[in-house]
Design an enzyme around this catalytic site. Sequence first.
Site, PDB file in Angstrom:
ATOM      1  N   HIS A  83       2.447  -2.207   9.041  1.00  8.74           N
ATOM      2  CA  HIS A  83       0.988  -2.258   9.204  1.00  8.74           C
ATOM      3  C   HIS A  83       0.344  -2.752   7.924  1.00  8.74           C
ATOM      4  O   HIS A  83       0.835  -2.502   6.820  1.00  8.74           O
ATOM      5  CB  HIS A  83       0.406  -0.914   9.645  1.00  8.74           C
ATOM      6  CG  HIS A  83       0.606   0.229   8.690  1.00  8.74           C
ATOM      7  ND1 HIS A  83      -0.287   0.506   7.672  1.00  8.74           N
ATOM      8  CD2 HIS A  83       1.575   1.165   8.607  1.00  8.74           C
ATOM      9  CE1 HIS A  83       0.132   1.577   7.007  1.00  8.74           C
ATOM     10  NE2 HIS A  83       1.250   1.996   7.547  1.00  8.74           N
ATOM     11  N   ASP A  85      -2.958  -2.216   7.064  1.00  7.72           N
ATOM     12  CA  ASP A  85      -4.059  -1.403   6.550  1.00  7.72           C
ATOM     13  C   ASP A  85      -3.533  -0.317   5.618  1.00  7.72           C
ATOM     14  O   ASP A  85      -2.355   0.059   5.656  1.00  7.72           O
ATOM     15  CB  ASP A  85      -4.871  -0.781   7.695  1.00  7.72           C
ATOM     16  CG  ASP A  85      -4.038   0.151   8.562  1.00  7.72           C
ATOM     17  OD1 ASP A  85      -2.883  -0.194   8.887  1.00  7.72           O
ATOM     18  OD2 ASP A  85      -4.540   1.237   8.924  1.00  7.72           O
ATOM     19  N   ASP A 114       3.393   1.947   1.454  1.00 13.86           N
ATOM     20  CA  ASP A 114       2.810   2.271   2.761  1.00 13.86           C
ATOM     21  C   ASP A 114       1.659   1.334   3.067  1.00 13.86           C
ATOM     22  O   ASP A 114       0.513   1.662   2.795  1.00 13.86           O
ATOM     23  CB  ASP A 114       2.348   3.741   2.750  1.00 13.86           C
ATOM     24  CG  ASP A 114       1.815   4.214   4.076  1.00 13.86           C
ATOM     25  OD1 ASP A 114       2.095   3.567   5.107  1.00 13.86           O
ATOM     26  OD2 ASP A 114       1.103   5.230   4.090  1.00 13.86           O
ATOM     27  N   GLU A 148      -3.235   1.563  11.682  1.00 11.42           N
ATOM     28  CA  GLU A 148      -2.259   2.642  11.783  1.00 11.42           C
ATOM     29  C   GLU A 148      -2.746   3.906  11.098  1.00 11.42           C
ATOM     30  O   GLU A 148      -2.502   5.025  11.576  1.00 11.42           O
ATOM     31  CB  GLU A 148      -0.929   2.187  11.173  1.00 11.42           C
ATOM     32  CG  GLU A 148       0.253   3.125  11.422  1.00 11.42           C
ATOM     33  CD  GLU A 148       0.409   4.215  10.373  1.00 11.42           C
ATOM     34  OE1 GLU A 148       1.231   5.121  10.581  1.00 11.42           O
ATOM     35  OE2 GLU A 148      -0.291   4.153   9.332  1.00 11.42           O
ATOM     36  N   GLU A 149      -3.421   3.750   9.964  1.00 14.00           N
ATOM     37  CA  GLU A 149      -3.824   4.910   9.170  1.00 14.00           C
ATOM     38  C   GLU A 149      -4.907   5.745   9.835  1.00 14.00           C
ATOM     39  O   GLU A 149      -5.186   6.863   9.380  1.00 14.00           O
ATOM     40  CB  GLU A 149      -4.289   4.463   7.774  1.00 14.00           C
ATOM     41  CG  GLU A 149      -3.228   3.773   6.937  1.00 14.00           C
ATOM     42  CD  GLU A 149      -2.091   4.699   6.515  1.00 14.00           C
ATOM     43  OE1 GLU A 149      -2.094   5.879   6.930  1.00 14.00           O
ATOM     44  OE2 GLU A 149      -1.206   4.242   5.776  1.00 14.00           O
ATOM     45  N   ASP A 174      10.375   0.654  12.542  1.00 14.03           N
ATOM     46  CA  ASP A 174       9.075   0.776  11.868  1.00 14.03           C
ATOM     47  C   ASP A 174       9.284   1.508  10.550  1.00 14.03           C
ATOM     48  O   ASP A 174      10.406   1.909  10.215  1.00 14.03           O
ATOM     49  CB  ASP A 174       8.101   1.527  12.784  1.00 14.03           C
ATOM     50  CG  ASP A 174       6.642   1.408  12.340  1.00 14.03           C
ATOM     51  OD1 ASP A 174       6.347   0.601  11.424  1.00 14.03           O
ATOM     52  OD2 ASP A 174       5.788   2.115  12.901  1.00 14.03           O
TER      53      ASP A 174
END
Length: 450
Positions: A83, A85, A114, A148-149, A174
């Site tokens: 991801h 974001d 992350d 995602e966050e 993932d």
Amino acid sequence: MTDAAPDLPRAVAKLQALVRIPTVSYREPDQVDTAAFEAFGAELERQFPLLHERLELTRVHTHGLLFHWRGASAARPVVLMAHLDVVPVEGPWQHDAFSGAVVDGQVWGRGTLDDKGALVAVCEAVETLLEQGFTPAQDVWLSFGCDEEVFGEASVRAVELLRERGVAPWFVVDEGGAIAHDAFTGVVRPIGVVGVTEKGIMSLHLTASGRGGHASTPARNGPTVRLARALVRLDRSPMATSLPGPTLELFRRLAPHAPLALRPLLGNAERLAPALRRALTALGPESAAMVRTTFAVTTLRGSPALNVIAGTATAGVNIRIMLGDTAASVVEHVRRVVADDQIDIEVVEAYEASPVSPYSTAGHRDEAFALLEETISEVFPDAVPAPYVMMAATDSRNFAEISERVYRFAPFRMTKAQREAIHSYDEHIGVADFLDGVRWYQRLLERLPA
């Protein structure tokens, strides 16, 4: 093609360029800097021109990306996820959170672990293979979420698109696990933990209400006192512990590498489960979270002024649901231990624990999981590959609807300090460790069976 400095590999320069773009997610759409997300998409295309030229791109939701790389066969397609974001920045960073600075062999910045590190590593592996004229044995899909966050919609939409196209992934990879150093007391070797499931997640609001009033004439057991009492009761009454299958298999694999005193306990984890559960809860929060549903009080809201008694006091509780527990059983537990009918319990969001994906054991080899293990052993020969229950939540939970094999693994070495920096401050990744991650994705793609 890139802005790589002469002394930095090009993949590192690409990571720097993308870390510098502040793609911060917020639950409220009007807070999101859409220009930053658009800039990220443009920079991604600039850094990875072949990927954008030769793979079919579908834009998903607001800024999500779904790439299709046609392989020699479409029989067992594979999905690699990440991801773009990140969470907001806070805390005393040593180096600016969006600098992408390389200092002492480390790339610093929000998203390095992350999850822009994985996103760039996947793209660099694909770009390199495209330059070599490589065609994967199976179709490969790259699914990059943009929210995602905040438990957003992009991954849900990606799943819908794949389902509409008749894509049933053989396996999905993932973020999640890692080559974790200092992960288990007494085990010196790093553990290549692959999440085969993830805990469920639930958020509750506990609210106490009352008359409120002037602070000069407080009544006993006002809203804030009742709320505080409820939180203390919850903190003192955890849910029962358990050891699911993936955790037992993790301990079986760790046993030969553990201190002599622990080897019998880990090697016979199933038979000695009660003692092992007690030991893990005593070793600290990271170990305790492996065996039970956890409750974290995260937000508090009460009076608007120091001299005003709150008419309403609310606490936010973030819960990670263990396999075997359910959202309903968690709410029942909270009601029972709080034992106060005047405390309102509101379920803000709830996701059950994910299904357990197949993994290899002493008596059974799963081909997809074995492929991940073997690639881990090739790139990280000192690591002990093992399945585990992931504590956090990822976009991949949505892919369980179309694939029975959903794995959570980021191929980067991470110390305990690095793991603690995720969603905190001083997030960073080693240059050499990042390049090993690129190599892991490349080898995984090269090893896909026909």
